[in-house]
Design a protein around this motif. Structure first.
Motif, PDB file in Angstrom:
ATOM      1  N   LEU A 127       0.847  -1.185   0.000  1.00 48.14           N
ATOM      2  CA  LEU A 127       0.000   0.000   0.000  1.00 48.14           C
ATOM      3  C   LEU A 127       0.887   1.241   0.000  1.00 48.14           C
ATOM      4  O   LEU A 127       1.873   1.310   0.725  1.00 48.14           O
ATOM      5  N   ASN A 128       0.526   2.234  -0.839  1.00 44.31           N
ATOM      6  CA  ASN A 128       1.311   3.455  -0.925  1.00 44.31           C
ATOM      7  C   ASN A 128       0.580   4.699  -0.437  1.00 44.31           C
ATOM      8  O   ASN A 128       1.207   5.734  -0.201  1.00 44.31           O
ATOM      9  N   ALA A 129      -0.737   4.614  -0.320  1.00 45.68           N
ATOM     10  CA  ALA A 129      -1.492   5.813   0.061  1.00 45.68           C
ATOM     11  C   ALA A 129      -2.802   5.436   0.727  1.00 45.68           C
ATOM     12  O   ALA A 129      -3.357   4.359   0.492  1.00 45.68           O
ATOM     13  N   VAL A 130      -3.288   6.356   1.554  1.00 44.63           N
ATOM     14  CA  VAL A 130      -4.600   6.218   2.178  1.00 44.63           C
ATOM     15  C   VAL A 130      -5.372   7.511   1.923  1.00 44.63           C
ATOM     16  O   VAL A 130      -4.875   8.607   2.204  1.00 44.63           O
ATOM     17  N   LEU A 131      -6.567   7.374   1.366  1.00 41.53           N
ATOM     18  CA  LEU A 131      -7.458   8.502   1.127  1.00 41.53           C
ATOM     19  C   LEU A 131      -8.621   8.438   2.106  1.00 41.53           C
ATOM     20  O   LEU A 131      -9.083   7.363   2.468  1.00 41.53           O
ATOM     21  N   PHE A 132      -9.099   9.615   2.518  1.00 41.71           N
ATOM     22  CA  PHE A 132     -10.168   9.693   3.512  1.00 41.71           C
ATOM     23  C   PHE A 132     -11.358  10.491   2.997  1.00 41.71           C
ATOM     24  O   PHE A 132     -11.202  11.476   2.262  1.00 41.71           O
ATOM     25  N   ASP A 147       5.296   6.172   5.971  1.00 38.67           N
ATOM     26  CA  ASP A 147       5.638   6.754   4.675  1.00 38.67           C
ATOM     27  C   ASP A 147       4.521   6.571   3.658  1.00 38.67           C
ATOM     28  O   ASP A 147       4.765   6.361   2.462  1.00 38.67           O
ATOM     29  N   LEU A 148       3.289   6.660   4.133  1.00 37.11           N
ATOM     30  CA  LEU A 148       2.130   6.577   3.246  1.00 37.11           C
ATOM     31  C   LEU A 148       1.680   7.978   2.844  1.00 37.11           C
ATOM     32  O   LEU A 148       1.604   8.877   3.690  1.00 37.11           O
ATOM     33  N   ALA A 149       1.390   8.176   1.577  1.00 39.85           N
ATOM     34  CA  ALA A 149       0.808   9.436   1.130  1.00 39.85           C
ATOM     35  C   ALA A 149      -0.645   9.492   1.594  1.00 39.85           C
ATOM     36  O   ALA A 149      -1.346   8.477   1.596  1.00 39.85           O
ATOM     37  N   LEU A 150      -1.104  10.687   1.989  1.00 40.44           N
ATOM     38  CA  LEU A 150      -2.456  10.844   2.521  1.00 40.44           C
ATOM     39  C   LEU A 150      -3.232  11.848   1.677  1.00 40.44           C
ATOM     40  O   LEU A 150      -2.669  12.795   1.130  1.00 40.44           O
ATOM     41  N   GLY A 151      -4.536  11.628   1.587  1.00 42.25           N
ATOM     42  CA  GLY A 151      -5.361  12.546   0.817  1.00 42.25           C
ATOM     43  C   GLY A 151      -6.811  12.490   1.252  1.00 42.25           C
ATOM     44  O   GLY A 151      -7.204  11.665   2.089  1.00 42.25           O
ATOM     45  N   VAL A 152      -7.614  13.387   0.689  1.00 41.52           N
ATOM     46  CA  VAL A 152      -9.041  13.480   1.000  1.00 41.52           C
ATOM     47  C   VAL A 152      -9.827  13.471  -0.307  1.00 41.52           C
ATOM     48  O   VAL A 152      -9.477  14.173  -1.255  1.00 41.52           O
ATOM     49  N   VAL A 153     -10.879  12.656  -0.350  1.00 37.68           N
ATOM     50  CA  VAL A 153     -11.837  12.661  -1.457  1.00 37.68           C
ATOM     51  C   VAL A 153     -13.217  12.758  -0.826  1.00 37.68           C
ATOM     52  O   VAL A 153     -13.624  11.860  -0.079  1.00 37.68           O
ATOM     53  N   SER A 154     -13.934  13.847  -1.093  1.00 39.00           N
ATOM     54  CA  SER A 154     -15.153  14.092  -0.328  1.00 39.00           C
ATOM     55  C   SER A 154     -16.260  14.705  -1.175  1.00 39.00           C
ATOM     56  O   SER A 154     -15.997  15.499  -2.088  1.00 39.00           O
ATOM     57  N   ASN A 155     -17.496  14.331  -0.851  1.00 37.68           N
ATOM     58  CA  ASN A 155     -18.659  15.026  -1.393  1.00 37.68           C
ATOM     59  C   ASN A 155     -18.836  16.307  -0.587  1.00 37.68           C
ATOM     60  O   ASN A 155     -19.619  16.376   0.360  1.00 37.68           O
ATOM     61  N   PHE A 178     -12.605   9.242  -7.411  1.00 39.03           N
ATOM     62  CA  PHE A 178     -11.521   8.483  -6.782  1.00 39.03           C
ATOM     63  C   PHE A 178     -10.313   8.428  -7.717  1.00 39.03           C
ATOM     64  O   PHE A 178      -9.168   8.582  -7.275  1.00 39.03           O
ATOM     65  N   HIS A 179     -10.574   8.240  -8.990  1.00 37.78           N
ATOM     66  CA  HIS A 179      -9.484   8.153  -9.960  1.00 37.78           C
ATOM     67  C   HIS A 179      -8.711   9.461 -10.050  1.00 37.78           C
ATOM     68  O   HIS A 179      -7.490   9.450 -10.274  1.00 37.78           O
ATOM     69  N   GLU A 180      -9.414  10.587  -9.881  1.00 45.39           N
ATOM     70  CA  GLU A 180      -8.726  11.881  -9.927  1.00 45.39           C
ATOM     71  C   GLU A 180      -7.697  11.993  -8.808  1.00 45.39           C
ATOM     72  O   GLU A 180      -6.588  12.503  -9.014  1.00 45.39           O
ATOM     73  N   LEU A 201      -1.871  11.610  -7.242  1.00 42.92           N
ATOM     74  CA  LEU A 201      -0.826  10.951  -6.462  1.00 42.92           C
ATOM     75  C   LEU A 201       0.168  10.217  -7.350  1.00 42.92           C
ATOM     76  O   LEU A 201       1.273   9.895  -6.905  1.00 42.92           O
ATOM     77  N   GLY A 202      -0.250   9.926  -8.571  1.00 42.54           N
ATOM     78  CA  GLY A 202       0.615   9.176  -9.470  1.00 42.54           C
ATOM     79  C   GLY A 202       0.737   7.719  -9.081  1.00 42.54           C
ATOM     80  O   GLY A 202       1.791   7.100  -9.266  1.00 42.54           O
ATOM     81  N   LEU A 203      -0.362   7.147  -8.558  1.00 33.69           N
ATOM     82  CA  LEU A 203      -0.340   5.772  -8.065  1.00 33.69           C
ATOM     83  C   LEU A 203      -1.390   4.921  -8.755  1.00 33.69           C
ATOM     84  O   LEU A 203      -2.473   5.408  -9.104  1.00 33.69           O
ATOM     85  N   PRO A 204      -1.126   3.630  -8.936  1.00 31.37           N
ATOM     86  CA  PRO A 204      -2.152   2.727  -9.454  1.00 31.37           C
ATOM     87  C   PRO A 204      -3.248   2.524  -8.411  1.00 31.37           C
ATOM     88  O   PRO A 204      -3.014   2.655  -7.202  1.00 31.37           O
TER      89      PRO A 204
END
Length: 232
Positions: A4-9, A120-128, A165-167, A172-175
């Motif tokens: 795992l490389n990233a976690v989105l919230f 060392d995980l990249a973090l992000g937010v995807v929200s309505n 989610f894909h955006e 992030l440049g991640l699969p």
């Protein structure tokens, strides 16, 4: 197990919530009582239900602070009408509603983000959420944690649309299969992320039963152990 490389919230309900969450009717009645107004719980509940319905419809589309201010006054008028308080000061009621729905960060957020960052995980937010999401994250002291922030107003479509989610994964440049999504809504967050090709875990803060096939945690501080069980 995959790396795992990233976690989105998700944002609302996952990272933060109103200070009155769980008791908005009682909170509103107390605020009105401070002005000498006695409101029945039944009327207060109808007012809050109407106010929340308006916000659910219009809040995700807000683009500017002025549009948000207009929504606040529209919600104020609905509440005054439901409470049958035609002579109550409009600005005072608006302030009561701002106090009622002021946002607070859940106490498990910072410990969880700290632990994930140490991995060392990249973090992000995807929200309505509306276009002011980044501003609100900054005001709550959360913005610096996140490498990407994607909201439905800017993207143009809300979750569970796969593209939102894909955006985030594109930025992030991640699969897709290297990213985990965490949210509190079964359809928009859990199944939405899964159908978009991401890993997902449901945050069930109220410890309500969930379907057996759903991976769930009951606090964000459970995330590290969840990663240990399911990812390299």
């Amino acid at each position: 197990m995959r790396r795992l490389n990233a976690v989105l919230f998700d944002a609302f309900g996952t990272l933060f919530a109103p200070v009155s969450a769980g008791s908005p009717v009682a909170h509103l009645c107390r605020l009105l009582a401070s002005d000498g107004v006695r409101a029945s719980p039944e009327r207060a509940e109808r007012a809050i239900v109407a106010e929340v319905a308006l916000y659910r419809e219009r809040f995700p589309l807000i683009r500017t602070p002025e549009e948000l201010r207009q929504l606040e006054y529209a919600a104020t008028d609905i509440v005054l009408s439901e409470l049958v308080l035609p002579d109550f000061p409009r600005d005072r009621m608006r302030q009561h509603l701002l106090d009622l729905f002021a946002l607070t960060v859940f106490p498990d957020v910072e410990p969880a983000l700290t632990s994930l960052q140490e991995r060392d995980l990249a973090l992000g937010v995807v929200s309505n959420y509306n276009a002011l999401l980044s501003t609100h994250l900054t005001e709550l002291g959360l913005a610096d944690w996140f490498r990407v922030t994607v909201n439905s107003a800017d993207y143009g479509k809300p979750k569970p649309a796969p593209g939102i989610f894909h955006e985030a994964t594109r930025q992030l440049g991640l699969p897709l299969d290297r990213v985990l999504y965490v949210g509190d809504d079964v359809d928009n967050d859990y199944y939405g992320a899964r159908q978009a090709g991401l890993h997902a875990v449901l945050l069930s803060r109220d410890v309500a039963p969930v379907a057996e096939e759903i991976r769930a945690i009951h606090a964000l501080t459970e995330l590290p152990s969840h990663l240990d069980r399911h990812f390299v």
